[in-house]
Scaffold this active site. Structure first.
Site, PDB file in Angstrom:
ATOM      1  N   TYR A 142       0.825  -1.210   0.000  1.00 35.57           N
ATOM      2  CA  TYR A 142       0.000   0.000   0.000  1.00 35.57           C
ATOM      3  C   TYR A 142       0.860   1.262   0.000  1.00 35.57           C
ATOM      4  CZ  TYR A 142      -3.752  -3.145   1.247  1.00 35.57           C
ATOM      5  OH  TYR A 142      -4.655  -4.166   1.234  1.00 35.57           O
ATOM      6  N   LYS A 189       3.751 -15.437   3.761  1.00 38.52           N
ATOM      7  CA  LYS A 189       4.020 -16.226   2.549  1.00 38.52           C
ATOM      8  C   LYS A 189       5.535 -16.384   2.475  1.00 38.52           C
ATOM      9  CE  LYS A 189       2.568 -18.052  -1.404  1.00 38.52           C
ATOM     10  NZ  LYS A 189       1.848 -19.331  -1.409  1.00 38.52           N
ATOM     11  N   ASP A 221      -2.229 -18.713   1.752  1.00 41.46           N
ATOM     12  CA  ASP A 221      -3.172 -19.508   0.941  1.00 41.46           C
ATOM     13  C   ASP A 221      -3.840 -20.584   1.797  1.00 41.46           C
ATOM     14  OD1 ASP A 221      -0.529 -20.289   1.055  1.00 41.46           O
ATOM     15  OD2 ASP A 221      -0.403 -21.036  -0.989  1.00 41.46           O
ATOM     16  N   ASP A 249     -11.941  -9.553   5.423  1.00 37.49           N
ATOM     17  CA  ASP A 249     -13.206  -9.481   4.685  1.00 37.49           C
ATOM     18  C   ASP A 249     -13.802 -10.877   4.521  1.00 37.49           C
ATOM     19  OD1 ASP A 249     -13.265  -6.751   4.475  1.00 37.49           O
ATOM     20  OD2 ASP A 249     -13.812  -6.777   2.342  1.00 37.49           O
TER      21      ASP A 249
END
Ligand code: NAD
Length: 358
Positions: A142, A189, A221, A249
């Site tokens: 971001y 990750k 994942d 979310d």
């Protein structure tokens, strides 16, 4: 206890629901003999209309001087359909987060038994789920360097993290885990990303200071899959900005509705407490919005922000009792039980207040 609380209702349903978050704080103060002084600030579309700025200096000053902030939502359809607008409501939110140094977003996924049927997942998978996410807010793709070739053939966003950014949020998550079930899952990750290897290295280092907390490291994942397969397996989840954005979310579906989820953004100073939902233009001004996310944000303000743990639990109990009696705003109504009664924002707020005052 005497505290200054700033209320920023913002736009759309933010105005309607924040009234009830504030009313709940007032009721708690009355009941327990606390003295909360309330002030109000504008932000978002309403602030642009009034002052030309999405975060007027006056609101920012009030925010810095307050002990805690209860926020509603910002946004207006006018900007959603105009990606080129230079002055936008969300700039106010990004700026206040930056100015207050809010680096950790805490999002509890608290599932009320009465709403088991309101989720798209099976009740037997969900029952007993209680997760607390810690999403890092200041680093990652971001804020890294962004590039785009002029001919549009290439683009890049740099993912980066500093050790201190991981350290400070990891400490917050470990502290929380200590007071819950002493389990922490760090999601990354690390098999592919250098930033994730740094993340894992720092978390492993900090874990040594919390030997009573059991730590698990999980790839993003796998975490995304496990969250819907067996959400009860998680307690405190610690993760980076991008992974946290997506996972939280996904997890919001567990609670059945956006109208049920509260969050806290914290740093080393004043904290910011808000529902996860936006200004919901489609239902604004119609007495349809669920005020429970704002009321549960007020509960987070009480325990995380002011250390009033017992008072916060009373608010959550009042919400649970109201749901148990069958009262439902339209977003959580699903005709699952014969007792279910559909009501609007105002009545839902009043019923919770009634329970709280008992
Ligand atoms: P939204 O969260 O406002 O609404 C999504 C859907 O959920 C809508 O159908 C809405 O009716 C429903 N909903 C949301 N909150 C509800 C509640 N309390 N009770 C009942 N139903 C509820 O997201 P959106 O539609 O994508 O965005 C609308 C505006 O909000 C946009 O301008 C967006 O930029 C802004 N937004 C602001 C924030 C924030 O202030 N933190 C967050 C997300 C979106």
């Amino acid at each position: 206890m005497s505290k200054n609380i700033l209320i920023i209702p913002g736009d759309g349903i933010g105005q309607e629901v924040t009234t009830w978050g504030k009313n709940v704080l007032e009721a708690v103060a009355d009941k327990h003999g606390h003295s909360f002084q309330f002030d109000e600030g504008i932000m978002g579309h309403v602030a642009i209309e009034e002052t030309g700025s999405p975060l007027p200096e006056e609101t920012l000053e009030k925010a810095k001087e307050s002990d805690a902030i209860l926020f509603g939502a910002i946004g207006h359809a006018k900007y959603d359909n105009d990606p080129h607008a230079k002055v936008r409501p969300e700039q106010g939110l990004l700026k206040i987060r930056k100015e207050l140094g809010l680096y950790a977003n805490l999002r509890p996924i608290l599932l009320f038994d009465e709403l088991l049927e309101a989720s798209s997942l099976k009740p037997e998978i969900l029952k007993g789920t209680d997760i607390l996410f810690f999403r890092e807010l200041t680093g990652d793709v971001y804020f890294g360097e962004k590039n785009k070739a002029e001919d549009g053939s290439f683009a890049s966003d740099l993912m980066n993290y500093h050790r201190y950014e991981v350290e400070r949020i990891a400490h917050k998550a470990f502290e929380a885990a200590r007071h819950r079930s002493k389990k922490l899952c760090s999601v990354d990750k690390a098999n592919v990303l250098e930033t994730s290897r740094l993340w894992r290295d720092v978390v492993q280092e900090i874990a040594k200071q919390y030997p009573d907390v059991e730590v698990e490291h999980m790839f993003i994942d796998n975490a995304a899959m496990q969250l819907v397969k067996n959400p009860r397996k998680f307690d405190v989840v610690l993760t980076a900005n991008l992974f946290g954005d997506i996972l939280t979310d996904e997890a919001s579906q567990i609670a059945g509705s956006m109208g049920m989820l509260a969050s806290a953004s914290v740093g080393d100073g004043t904290g910011f407490y808000e529902p996860i939902h936006g200004s919901a233009h489609d239902i604004a001004g119609q007495d349809k919005a669920n005020p429970l996310a704002s009321i549960l944000s007020a509960a987070l303000l009480l325990d995380i922000g002011l250390g009033l743990v017992e008072e916060a639990e009373e608010v959550r109990d009042a919400v649970a009792h109201t749901l148990k009696e069958g009262w439902r705003t339209i977003d959580i109504a699903n005709n699952a039980t014969p007792e279910e009664k559909k009501i609007g924002t105002k009545q839902m707020g009043e019923f919770v207040l009634e329970q709280l005052k008992k």
